[in-house]
Scaffold this motif. Structure first.
Motif, PDB file in Angstrom:
ATOM      1  N   ARG A 298       0.814  -1.216   0.000  1.00  0.00           N
ATOM      2  CA  ARG A 298       0.000   0.000   0.000  1.00  0.00           C
ATOM      3  C   ARG A 298       0.850   1.270   0.000  1.00  0.00           C
ATOM      4  O   ARG A 298       0.610   2.174  -0.803  1.00  0.00           O
ATOM      5  CB  ARG A 298      -0.960  -0.029   1.195  1.00  0.00           C
ATOM      6  CG  ARG A 298      -1.935   1.137   1.256  1.00  0.00           C
ATOM      7  CD  ARG A 298      -2.863   1.153   0.082  1.00  0.00           C
ATOM      8  NE  ARG A 298      -3.855   2.208   0.184  1.00  0.00           N
ATOM      9  CZ  ARG A 298      -4.527   2.693  -0.866  1.00  0.00           C
ATOM     10  NH1 ARG A 298      -4.295   2.210  -2.078  1.00  0.00           N
ATOM     11  NH2 ARG A 298      -5.418   3.651  -0.693  1.00  0.00           N
ATOM     12  N   PRO A 299       1.853   1.379   0.877  1.00  0.00           N
ATOM     13  CA  PRO A 299       2.681   2.603   0.862  1.00  0.00           C
ATOM     14  C   PRO A 299       3.373   2.857  -0.469  1.00  0.00           C
ATOM     15  O   PRO A 299       3.486   4.011  -0.904  1.00  0.00           O
ATOM     16  CB  PRO A 299       3.711   2.332   1.967  1.00  0.00           C
ATOM     17  CG  PRO A 299       3.047   1.391   2.891  1.00  0.00           C
ATOM     18  CD  PRO A 299       2.201   0.518   2.020  1.00  0.00           C
ATOM     19  N   LEU A 300       3.841   1.803  -1.148  1.00  0.00           N
ATOM     20  CA  LEU A 300       4.509   2.001  -2.434  1.00  0.00           C
ATOM     21  C   LEU A 300       3.543   2.544  -3.481  1.00  0.00           C
ATOM     22  O   LEU A 300       3.946   3.253  -4.395  1.00  0.00           O
ATOM     23  CB  LEU A 300       5.116   0.681  -2.917  1.00  0.00           C
ATOM     24  CG  LEU A 300       6.366   0.193  -2.184  1.00  0.00           C
ATOM     25  CD1 LEU A 300       6.801  -1.157  -2.724  1.00  0.00           C
ATOM     26  CD2 LEU A 300       7.499   1.201  -2.300  1.00  0.00           C
ATOM     27  N   GLU A 301       2.272   2.224  -3.318  1.00  0.00           N
ATOM     28  CA  GLU A 301       1.281   2.695  -4.287  1.00  0.00           C
ATOM     29  C   GLU A 301       0.834   4.117  -3.990  1.00  0.00           C
ATOM     30  O   GLU A 301       0.799   4.967  -4.885  1.00  0.00           O
ATOM     31  CB  GLU A 301       0.071   1.756  -4.282  1.00  0.00           C
ATOM     32  CG  GLU A 301      -0.898   2.009  -5.418  1.00  0.00           C
ATOM     33  CD  GLU A 301      -1.890   0.869  -5.590  1.00  0.00           C
ATOM     34  OE1 GLU A 301      -2.429   0.733  -6.699  1.00  0.00           O
ATOM     35  OE2 GLU A 301      -2.121   0.122  -4.628  1.00  0.00           O
ATOM     36  N   ILE A 302       0.533   4.417  -2.720  1.00  0.00           N
ATOM     37  CA  ILE A 302      -0.016   5.732  -2.391  1.00  0.00           C
ATOM     38  C   ILE A 302       1.069   6.789  -2.267  1.00  0.00           C
ATOM     39  O   ILE A 302       0.789   7.981  -2.381  1.00  0.00           O
ATOM     40  CB  ILE A 302      -0.858   5.690  -1.102  1.00  0.00           C
ATOM     41  CG1 ILE A 302       0.011   5.322   0.114  1.00  0.00           C
ATOM     42  CG2 ILE A 302      -2.016   4.743  -1.248  1.00  0.00           C
ATOM     43  CD1 ILE A 302      -0.736   5.393   1.423  1.00  0.00           C
ATOM     44  N   ASN A 303       2.340   6.384  -2.026  1.00  0.00           N
ATOM     45  CA  ASN A 303       3.426   7.353  -1.888  1.00  0.00           C
ATOM     46  C   ASN A 303       4.141   7.626  -3.196  1.00  0.00           C
ATOM     47  O   ASN A 303       5.204   8.238  -3.221  1.00  0.00           O
ATOM     48  CB  ASN A 303       4.449   6.876  -0.851  1.00  0.00           C
ATOM     49  CG  ASN A 303       3.908   6.963   0.558  1.00  0.00           C
ATOM     50  OD1 ASN A 303       3.082   7.816   0.852  1.00  0.00           O
ATOM     51  ND2 ASN A 303       4.359   6.090   1.437  1.00  0.00           N
ATOM     52  N   GLN A 304       3.571   7.163  -4.310  1.00  0.00           N
ATOM     53  CA  GLN A 304       4.183   7.418  -5.611  1.00  0.00           C
ATOM     54  C   GLN A 304       4.306   8.927  -5.822  1.00  0.00           C
ATOM     55  O   GLN A 304       3.336   9.668  -5.727  1.00  0.00           O
ATOM     56  CB  GLN A 304       3.310   6.815  -6.715  1.00  0.00           C
ATOM     57  CG  GLN A 304       3.881   6.959  -8.115  1.00  0.00           C
ATOM     58  CD  GLN A 304       5.052   6.031  -8.339  1.00  0.00           C
ATOM     59  OE1 GLN A 304       5.052   4.915  -7.876  1.00  0.00           O
ATOM     60  NE2 GLN A 304       6.038   6.495  -9.056  1.00  0.00           N
ATOM     61  N   GLY A 305       5.502   9.382  -6.086  1.00  0.00           N
ATOM     62  CA  GLY A 305       5.733  10.818  -6.253  1.00  0.00           C
ATOM     63  C   GLY A 305       6.301  11.475  -5.012  1.00  0.00           C
ATOM     64  O   GLY A 305       6.898  12.537  -5.089  1.00  0.00           O
ATOM     65  N   GLU A 306       6.104  10.848  -3.839  1.00  0.00           N
ATOM     66  CA  GLU A 306       6.622  11.419  -2.600  1.00  0.00           C
ATOM     67  C   GLU A 306       7.947  10.781  -2.182  1.00  0.00           C
ATOM     68  O   GLU A 306       8.690  11.338  -1.386  1.00  0.00           O
ATOM     69  CB  GLU A 306       5.592  11.258  -1.478  1.00  0.00           C
ATOM     70  CG  GLU A 306       4.324  12.054  -1.723  1.00  0.00           C
ATOM     71  CD  GLU A 306       3.333  11.927  -0.582  1.00  0.00           C
ATOM     72  OE1 GLU A 306       3.662  11.232   0.398  1.00  0.00           O
ATOM     73  OE2 GLU A 306       2.248  12.517  -0.670  1.00  0.00           O
TER      74      GLU A 306
END
Length: 463
Positions: A313-321
């Motif tokens: 989940r973090p790798l997906e939602i933090n894309q760009g951050e």
């Protein structure tokens, strides 16, 4: 009338603004502090009284009660140091006239001799106060310039309690922000990494578009070095990114800095869930520390299955951050799929080795690059140049700043559709290929996504 002072502490891993209200009441003369644990009350009370006594400053001989609001039960001894200057100042103002600027934060610890010292994590606390409307910071001489530069607020630096008591506040030295010039660092890994143009191209695309990247190859052929190259090619933090990165750095480091690079975080493969994601007690995990930078997961198969599953989940939602780079050997011996050396692993060993790297996990990455052994015929003595390094770095920065949406040509759309059907791509894979092709088009300064850009993106697709 109570003497009220604002301060800030680290509580449960986060900055917390507090108000200290000190009042005189009837009863046996003594000084008490409410709102923190009993153990911390005793040590703080003793330290405040000792510091004031050493400076030969008088206080009212009455029952005096200081209340910390909101209550901070469970706060550690180290973090209560941030309250010491505010507690002492609030106490002294019951008897002495000490004007404090409106919207001023009082931030500092005390020595037993009454000298004012920097508060722990003072940069993070100052940035938090600024975000909540404070316009001045009253602190130690040792921290004032650093705080002023980090927060862009005027900071009043004070040496000890006596100076604060007997000098008009406007006559105390006020430190103003200084410009920050990040040091120019000569790349080291970049000069060592050559004869791998495809891998360098992939990492340039990854950095320009913030695309999570898998790096696969035999041991000793540059997977870790490629991650180090990526770190050197990271652009400087922008003005909007800098405060948050500086705040996280301040909270996770004892030594405070005003000039920091983009984060490059390398968790060990023995990392626990709480180390990577943070704990309920407020510990900042490595994932958050990598915000606006790179999270490098080396030796990926050796991470625990629960940790890898929790990263989905973090790798997906933090894309760009943040940019995640994960590296691993293709098998235990490291040579499966590479003709340069025969693989000695059985099929069972190969399957067990990569069992935790599921298809769902790999699909969170947009690029896959193979770092193959370099033959003697392709080894060259030609070294990468500083000009090439600067060109790549400027290109990465330019593409990151480019927010335009590109149209895709008809031939490129046809190629993408053909690849979709032939390779049986998922929707996530198709979107990743399109995103990578967009980044390639911007690197090439093309006005549209062409078939060549799609073809190159397919070359780097996750398999």
């Amino acid at each position: 009338m109570p003497s009220s002072i604002s301060s800030c502490v680290v509580f449960q891993g986060k900055p917390q603004l507090v108000t200290i209200n000190t009042i005189k009441t009837t009863g046996i003369p003594r000084y008490t502090i409410q709102g923190i644990s009993t153990q911390q009350q005793r040590s703080l009370t003793q330290k405040i009284k000792t510091a004031i006594r050493y400076q030969k400053i008088s206080i009212p001989k009455q029952h005096i009660s200081a209340e910390v609001s909101p209550q901070l039960h469970g706060i550690g001894a180290k973090n209560t140091k941030s309250l010491e200057l505010a507690l002492a100042l609030s106490l002294l103002r019951l008897k002495h006239t000490i004007p404090i600027p409106h919207k001023a934060l009082c931030l500092g610890s005390l020595s037993v001799e009454g000298e004012i010292l920097p508060a722990p994590h003072h940069i993070a606390l100052g940035l938090h106060a600024k975000n909540h409307g404070f316009t001045y910071i009253l602190t130690s001489e040792g921290a004032a310039q650093q705080l002023a530069t980090a927060t862009n607020l005027p900071c009043i630096g004070v040496h000890n309690l006596t100076q604060l008591l007997h000098t008009k506040i406007f006559r105390l030295r006020t430190y103003t922000p200084q410009s920050i010039t990040p040091p120019i660092q000569s790349p080291q890994a970049f000069y060592q990494f050559h004869n791998q143009p495809t891998a360098l191209r992939a990492i340039t695309i990854a950095l320009a578009g913030n695309h999570h990247t898998l790096v696969i190859g035999p041991p000793g052929n540059g997977k870790t070095l490629l991650a180090a190259v990526a770190n050197e090619l990271q652009p400087q933090l922008s003005r909007t990114e800098y405060p948050q990165a500086l705040k996280i750095h301040s909270l996770t480091h004892t030594h405070q800095k005003t000039v920091i690079p983009r984060p490059f975080i390398v968790p060990p493969h023995t990392a626990t869930h709480s180390q990577l994601f943070g704990s309920k007690q407020g510990r900042i995990g490595w994932l958050q520390q990598a915000h606006q930078g790179i999270l490098f997961l080396d030796e990926l198969p050796f991470f625990s299955k629960p940790v890898l599953s929790s990263l989905l989940r973090p790798l997906e939602i933090n894309q760009g951050e943040l940019l995640s780079i994960a590296a691993y050997n293709p098998c235990p011996c490291g040579f499966a799929g590479f003709p340069e050396k025969e693989c000695t692993c059985s099929e069972g060993e190969k399957n067990r080795y990569t069992l935790k790297i599921t298809k769902a996990f790999k699909e969170r990455f947009q690029l896959q690059v193979m770092v193959a052994p370099v033959s003697s015929q392709t080894i060259t003595t030609t070294q990468p140049t500083q000009q090439h390094f600067e060109h790549l770095k400027k290109t990465i920065q330019r593409v990151r700043n480019d927010t335009t949406k590109l149209e895709i040509t008809t031939t490129a759309q046809l190629l993408l559709n053909k690849a979709h059907d032939k390779l049986v791509l998922s929707i996530r894979q198709r979107e990743a290929i399109t995103a990578v092709a967009t980044t390639i088009a911007k690197i090439e300064e093309s006005g549209m996504i062409t078939a060549d850009h799609i073809a190159e993106a397919l070359q780097f697709r996750i398999q």
